[in-house]
Design an enzyme around this catalytic site. Structure first.
Site, PDB file in Angstrom:
ATOM      1  CB  SER A  84      12.621  -5.053  -3.187  1.00 45.83           C
ATOM      2  OG  SER A  84      11.453  -4.296  -4.617  1.00 45.83           O
ATOM      3  CG  LEU A  85       6.842  -3.727  -1.321  1.00 46.73           C
ATOM      4  CD1 LEU A  85       6.508  -2.730  -1.586  1.00 46.73           C
ATOM      5  CD2 LEU A  85       5.559  -4.904  -1.945  1.00 46.73           C
TER       6      LEU A  85
END
Lengths: 353, 353
Positions: free
Chosen positions: A220-221
């Site tokens: 994800s991030l």
């Protein structure tokens, strides 16, 4: 049920596969699902699960059962983590559960793995923290940095670490700015790679790691962080980005309110509008093309948070040595096809790093 | 849906937790659940899952990714096993899927574990077969025999084996009379312990196993086999019986029709009445009290096949050195509290064997 926005349903639906691949048993998840009486109760129930396993760990340890005790402590820490990972309503409680998660996972890894080290790295007046594990039977293993995303932490990765350890790689799962125990002092920032460099500086000179081969793998991030690290930190020799955004803020409106609230909180609080502007500054514009090492992008075509084309395909195409594993039916972080990218992704890195 | 007796629903409900602890991912199980178009389609869908992972294994192997290839082959073999474990309608297909399961698991273990050995043991004009694995870093590990139940096989146990290997124990998962590939030639029999003795005879004299410490651990009818083995085979030094029956036939009527049909088939075919009489002869009457080694009985109070008091408590009380772990909310084989007995049970054996 005190849950006007339907957050419990959103959390249960979006977290299940994720919790399972990180080490929660389905049967425990089912029992929790049946008990949760509202969003405020979400962390109560996870806390109860964690405490249940801590109690068992004490019994196992009293019997001299070190492996069972270690596994139960790690499981407790993972449960504490999921109890607070999406919750933003109570800072004191968030902090308490974070500390309990950190302590339980570290205590568990210490029992399971004599080579486990907690590494604290001075960084801008505070510190960033890594959990370092080395595989058995390999004198100088290559190293993979595991980078969590917005509401994730190093405590989520003990299972993932095993995919690398079993292939002869060392792992360092880290909390950088904005993450877990480090997030108490340091907020999310664009240039996460500076904390990665600080960690590598501290490892420099060790003869029990092959520091000519260092990969960054993020979810994800954390995928964004991994690509930034590869762009700006020359010691990174390969990168894996699982469902990282091209620009975090771009898809704000499509996220469920529960996630928007959490992301806003992680981005420093304030209004959603401010948070969204901050999120837009987290972008691979001008960054991806600087990555001159092999890079694997993993993405789910059914990701409810990030669009597969605008983030996955775009990132893979912009990376000079990019390769894309697109799972058309996969969700965010492709937790529903885990066997097809967790282990194989580790093998891909080992081949390319 | 061609499923007048509702077998698909029974199978999906009773098999889910079991499949998960044996290595099937929930996401794969969910997709299969949504696709199964009737009982005849049950094995089609499992076969498709297995073939999917075999295809991936070929790709991983071509890339030199031995660990991923091995894991995918084992996963394929486990899927093939679940495709036929409850199916009785087509002997040729049962045999074909059994062979594919055996081959895939053995090929996978060979890739994952250089110490893996397939052991074929001559037995009464035919053979019994074991999968032997030894832990890394231990010169003479103690040995645990893993004994499957009525519709189970050694191919179901690669994950369970890891609970022992990680604690420094070797494992031998076996197919005895009535089980898997051995069941083609030899039917279920009372005195399963004779096949256990044949296996131990073949291992005799090996210097890479500590043959003064041999435990028997069994699930369901395998629990009965484990206790019989401890009663009649003096080389067994500790025993673990997970949800073994006191008498298999005693609870015939409470079993779902799907299971009764399968058990009747495994017990040699013929009418249910004949099968039930045969099942009644499988009893611990006069056997349990002969076990003079430490014995752990694990049982689920919500077992839909076997009553907790009439089988679990009765067995534990009859064993001179019996200990009972009763999970009041647990199902058959306590697959819904797996973290509380798989690893800890391995530790218990290591302490007592």
């Amino acid at each position: 049920m005190a849950d006007p926005r339907g957050d419990v349903g959103v959390a249960l639906a979006t977290m299940r596969a994720r919790c399972l691949i990180r080490g929660i048993d389905l049967a425990d998840y089912q029992r929790l699902s049946e008990k949760v009486a509202g969003w405020d109760d979400w962390w109560n129930q996870w806390t109860a699960m964690g405490e249940h396993y801590l109690g068992l760990a004490d019994r196992y340890q009293a019997a001299g059962w070190q492996t069972s005790a270690g596994a139960a402590r790690v499981r407790a820490g993972v449960a504490f983590h999921f109890g607070k990972s999406l919750a933003v309503q109570d800072d004191a409680r968030y902090r308490d559960l974070t500390v309990r998660s950190v302590d339980a996972v570290a205590a568990g890894l210490r029992l399971l793995d004599p080579a486990f080290e907690r590494i604290e790295v001075p960084f801008e007046g505070h510190k960033v923290v890594g959990n370092l594990r080395r595989p058995r039977g390999t004198a100088r293993p290559p190293l993979v940095l595991l980078l969590p995303g917005t509401e994730s932490v190093k405590e989520e990765f003990p299972k993932w670490e095993e995919d690398f350890l079993s292939r002869g790689m060392a792992t360092l799962s880290m909390d950088g700015p904005g993450q877990g125990e480090v997030g108490f002092e340091l907020g999310i920032r664009l240039d996460y790679e500076r904390s990665v460099s600080a960690v590598l500086d501290v490892l420099d000179g060790r003869d029990d790691l092959d520091l000519t081969r260092i990969a960054a793998a993020g979810v994800s991030l954390g995928g964004y962080y991994a690509i930034r690290s590869a762009a700006f930190e020359p010691r990174i020799t390969a990168v894996l980005a699982n469902c990282g955004p091209w620009t975090l803020g771009e898809e704000w409106e499509r996220m469920p309110p529960l996630y928007r609230a959490k992301y806003a909180w992680n981005l420093g609080g304030g209004s959603e509008k401010t948070a969204r502007e901050r999120a837009k500054s987290l972008t691979l514009d001008g960054v991806a093309e600087r990555v001159d090492v092999p890079a694997l992008v993993i993405f789910g075509g059914k990701d409810v948070l990030l669009d597969g084309d605008r983030h996955g395909r775009r990132t893979a195409q912009a990376l000079p040595k990019g390769e894309l594993w697109m799972f058309e039916q996969g969700n965010h972080a492709v937790t529903d096809f885990a066997a097809e990218h967790l282990g194989p992704g580790a093998d891909w890195l080992l081949t390319h790093m």
